[in-house]
Design a protein around this motif. Structure first.
Motif, PDB file in Angstrom:
ATOM      1  N   MET A 174       1.805 -20.369 -10.330  1.00 61.67           N
ATOM      2  CA  MET A 174       1.228 -21.402 -11.343  1.00 61.67           C
ATOM      3  C   MET A 174       1.929 -22.589 -11.404  1.00 61.67           C
ATOM      4  N   LEU A 175       1.611 -23.699 -11.485  1.00 58.80           N
ATOM      5  CA  LEU A 175       2.472 -24.883 -11.477  1.00 58.80           C
ATOM      6  C   LEU A 175       1.421 -25.967 -12.153  1.00 58.80           C
ATOM      7  N   SER A 176       2.143 -26.758 -12.563  1.00 54.60           N
ATOM      8  CA  SER A 176       1.230 -28.006 -13.257  1.00 54.60           C
ATOM      9  C   SER A 176       0.591 -28.774 -12.168  1.00 54.60           C
TER      10      SER A 176
ATOM     11  N   ALA B  24       0.074 -17.559 -17.968  1.00 52.47           N
ATOM     12  CA  ALA B  24      -0.307 -18.880 -18.276  1.00 52.47           C
ATOM     13  C   ALA B  24      -0.118 -18.979 -19.890  1.00 52.47           C
ATOM     14  N   ASN B  25      -0.735 -18.160 -20.618  1.00 56.47           N
ATOM     15  CA  ASN B  25      -0.764 -18.383 -22.059  1.00 56.47           C
ATOM     16  C   ASN B  25       0.750 -18.193 -22.670  1.00 56.47           C
TER      17      ASN B  25
ATOM     18  N   PHE C  11       3.732 -18.667 -21.038  1.00 51.80           N
ATOM     19  CA  PHE C  11       4.591 -19.571 -20.371  1.00 51.80           C
ATOM     20  C   PHE C  11       4.317 -21.164 -20.524  1.00 51.80           C
ATOM     21  N   TYR C  12       2.823 -21.421 -20.582  1.00 49.59           N
ATOM     22  CA  TYR C  12       2.383 -22.777 -20.115  1.00 49.59           C
ATOM     23  C   TYR C  12       1.342 -23.051 -21.197  1.00 49.59           C
TER      24      TYR C  12
ATOM     25  N   GLU D 147       1.018 -26.594 -21.686  1.00 56.30           N
ATOM     26  CA  GLU D 147       0.749 -27.712 -20.577  1.00 56.30           C
ATOM     27  C   GLU D 147      -0.946 -28.120 -20.461  1.00 56.30           C
TER      28      GLU D 147
ATOM     29  N   MET E 263      -2.922 -27.232 -15.055  1.00 54.39           N
ATOM     30  CA  MET E 263      -2.365 -26.202 -14.261  1.00 54.39           C
ATOM     31  C   MET E 263      -3.153 -25.931 -13.087  1.00 54.39           C
TER      32      MET E 263
ATOM     33  N   TRP F   9      -5.744 -20.370 -22.002  1.00 57.01           N
ATOM     34  CA  TRP F   9      -6.177 -20.123 -20.253  1.00 57.01           C
ATOM     35  C   TRP F   9      -6.795 -19.016 -19.817  1.00 57.01           C
TER      36      TRP F   9
END
Length: 111
Positions: free
Chosen positions: A7-9, A44-45, A47-48, A51, A54, A105
């Protein structure tokens, strides 16, 4: 074929330079964090959550070869880590990560 996910933005994805993919964690931690399919939404939930957009890269584990190692980061579960730059031919695709009605997410099966 085994697939792993990174995963990345969306902004980071859209600004990727040509050539092998080098996530900043490769320099700071020595590897690129990845997930198995059933771990994507959880990670995702965790760490991100904050955001806005994603993207999830689908990676061919066979192309990653010996760079891919499954390791327990201390939580009792194995996560894939890539110990080197990710060659573009290992990236099978990219898809946006979506939120459910509660704002969490989720990672629907699209492949």
């Amino acid at each position: 074929m085994r697939r792993v996910y990174h995963m990345l933005s969306k902004a980071a994805y859209e600004s990727l330079p040509p050539g092998p993919y080098r996530h900043p964690s490769l320099e700071t931690e020595g590897f690129v964090h990845c997930s198995n399919r059933d771990q994507v939404a959880w990670a995702a939930n965790k760490f991100y959550a904050g955001e806005l957009d994603m993207v999830v890269l689908t990676l061919d584990a066979n192309c990653l070869g010996v760079l891919l190692k499954d390791e327990d980061p201390g939580c009792g579960r194995l996560f894939p880590h890539v110990y080197g730059p990710i060659e573009r031919d290992a990236i099978l695709g990219a898809q946006p990560l979506r939120r459910d009605g509660a704002g969490h997410w989720e990672f629907p099966r699209i492949e």
